[in-house]
Motif scaffolding. Structure first.
Motif, short mmCIF file in Angstrom:
data_model
loop_
_atom_site.label_atom_id
_atom_site.label_comp_id
_atom_site.label_asym_id
_atom_site.label_seq_id
_atom_site.Cartn_x
_atom_site.Cartn_y
_atom_site.Cartn_z
N LEU A 294 0.86 -1.18 0.00
CA LEU A 294 0.00 0.00 0.00
C LEU A 294 0.89 1.22 0.00
N ARG A 295 0.57 2.20 -0.85
CA ARG A 295 1.33 3.44 -0.88
C ARG A 295 0.44 4.59 -0.45
N LEU B 86 -4.69 13.23 1.14
CA LEU B 86 -3.99 11.95 1.15
C LEU B 86 -4.44 11.08 -0.02
N ALA B 87 -3.49 10.49 -0.73
CA ALA B 87 -3.81 9.56 -1.82
C ALA B 87 -3.40 8.16 -1.37
N ILE B 88 -4.32 7.20 -1.50
CA ILE B 88 -4.05 5.82 -1.10
C ILE B 88 -4.09 4.96 -2.35
N GLU B 89 -3.00 4.24 -2.59
CA GLU B 89 -2.89 3.44 -3.80
C GLU B 89 -2.45 2.03 -3.43
N ALA B 90 -3.18 1.02 -3.92
CA ALA B 90 -2.85 -0.38 -3.67
C ALA B 90 -2.07 -0.94 -4.84
N HIS B 91 -1.13 -1.84 -4.56
CA HIS B 91 -0.32 -2.47 -5.60
C HIS B 91 -0.26 -3.98 -5.36
#
Length: 230
Positions: free
Chosen positions: A31-32, A43-48
């Protein structure tokens, strides 16, 4: 950049400046958390996920608590397509009349940068003479000469934001000395700079070889020859 407070296992607090935070999970998932410019949110939440498509699920809890789950969903064949990324492009020309010969159009610059992008971006490309390039190269890199392209990255995630400063007289001279068309060399310099804005570098042999391979692929797709061919 954002100043955040972290706590260790004993509850001791420490403040650090970060642009983003990566939280490793399991099975190639992470998770970033990124901190975009103020006008784009807090806040930006990005899953990888290394395999499959990452999906985030939020499970509400008591009061103001929630649990976030990151799942990797198998990608079905034939569904994946090349992503098109939004590019907000500004082109500046700080050149004398006798220095502007062969300057690429804004449409061409957009095409070259778009081919190198892996995410949405806001990029300014500034074409300058040797005096400005030399001054910037000395100030930011400690090198007292004009250079073909300088890259100034500000953010990489969730949006690439940065400036490219292209010394047009140097690009013109290099194209002639290397026996390349001005268009092909200009495209290479713009692609090269756009990759730098996204974190690519060539500080060691392995990184240089990898970056050059990516440049070759991008330029070939644009219809230009290998810029590193002998």
């Amino acid at each position: 950049m954002k100043t955040i407070t972290v706590l260790n296992a004993k509850g001791k607090r420490r403040e650090i400046e970060v642009a983003s935070i990566e939280i490793p999970l399991t099975d190639g998932r992470y998770l970033r958390l990124a901190f975009p410019p103020g006008d784009m949110g807090d806040l930006a939440i990005e899953a990888h996920a290394e395999t499959g498509l990452p999906v985030m699920l939020v499970q509400p809890g008591a009061a103001n608590l929630a649990t976030l789950h990151v799942l990797a969903v198998a990608e079905q064949e034939g569904e994946a397509e090349a992503a098109e990324h939004d590019l907000e492009l500004t082109v500046q020309k700080e050149l004398g009349k006798d220095e502007k010969k062969g300057l690429p159009s804004k449409a061409a610059v957009r095409e070259w940068i778009s081919a190198a992008l892996g995410t949405d971006a806001e990029i300014t490309v500034r074409f300058v003479g040797e005096a400005e390039s030399k001054a910037l190269n000395l100030e930011f890199r400690g090198k007292d000469y004009a250079t073909n392209v300088l890259s100034f990255p500000y953010t990489e995630e969730p949006l690439v934001v940065g400036d490219l400063v292209v010394c047009w007289p140097v690009v013109q001279r290099e194209a002639k000395e290397q026996g390349k068309t001005l268009e092909a060399h200009a495209a290479h310099m713009i692609v090269h700079g756009a990759l730098h804005l996204q974190g690519w570098d060539h500080e060691n042999d392995d990184d240089a070889e990898e970056m050059e391979s990516v440049e070759r692929e991008i330029l070939a797709a644009l219809g230009y020859p290998d810029p590193y061919a002998a």
